[in-house]
Design a protein around this motif. Structure first.
Motif, PDB file in Angstrom:
ATOM      1  N   GLN A   1       0.759  -1.316   0.066  1.00  0.00           N
ATOM      2  CA  GLN A   1       0.107  -0.025   0.076  1.00  0.00           C
ATOM      3  C   GLN A   1       0.821   1.199   0.043  1.00  0.00           C
ATOM      4  N   CYS A   2       1.878   1.334   0.949  1.00  0.00           N
ATOM      5  CA  CYS A   2       2.491   2.725   1.109  1.00  0.00           C
ATOM      6  C   CYS A   2       4.001   2.481   0.647  1.00  0.00           C
TER       7      CYS A   2
ATOM      8  N   CYS B   1      -1.462   0.203   7.400  1.00  0.00           N
ATOM      9  CA  CYS B   1      -2.358   0.220   6.266  1.00  0.00           C
ATOM     10  C   CYS B   1      -3.047  -0.805   6.454  1.00  0.00           C
TER      11      CYS B   1
END
Ligand SMILES: [Zn+2]
Length: 74
Positions: free
Chosen positions: A11-12, A53
């Protein structure tokens, strides 16, 4: 996402903390093979999320995650 000795949050894109081969923080790792009645039959999905996340993802659930602890196994 996993690379040699690395776990990166899909995700990040943050690299999770690994020391001497041991993951030193919370993570959520999925390796899921979709089955026959799925439109993705035979397809496997893999990803890793950092704990932050993961928390963001489940916070969007209409029904909260069912939480239990492992204490009763001790
Ligand atoms: Zn993340």
């Amino acid at each position: 996402m996993r690379e040699a000795n690395k776990i990166i949050c899909n995700q990040c894109e943050r690299e999770l903390k690994i020391e001497q081969g041991y993951l030193k923080e919370g993570s959520f790792s999925v390796d899921y093979a979709f089955g026959y009645f799925s439109s993705k039959d035979g397809v496997r999905h893999k990803f890793d999320l950092c704990e932050e996340c993961y928390d963001k993802m489940v916070s969007r659930f209409r029904i909260p995650v069912e939480v239990t602890t492992n204490h009763e196994l001790l």
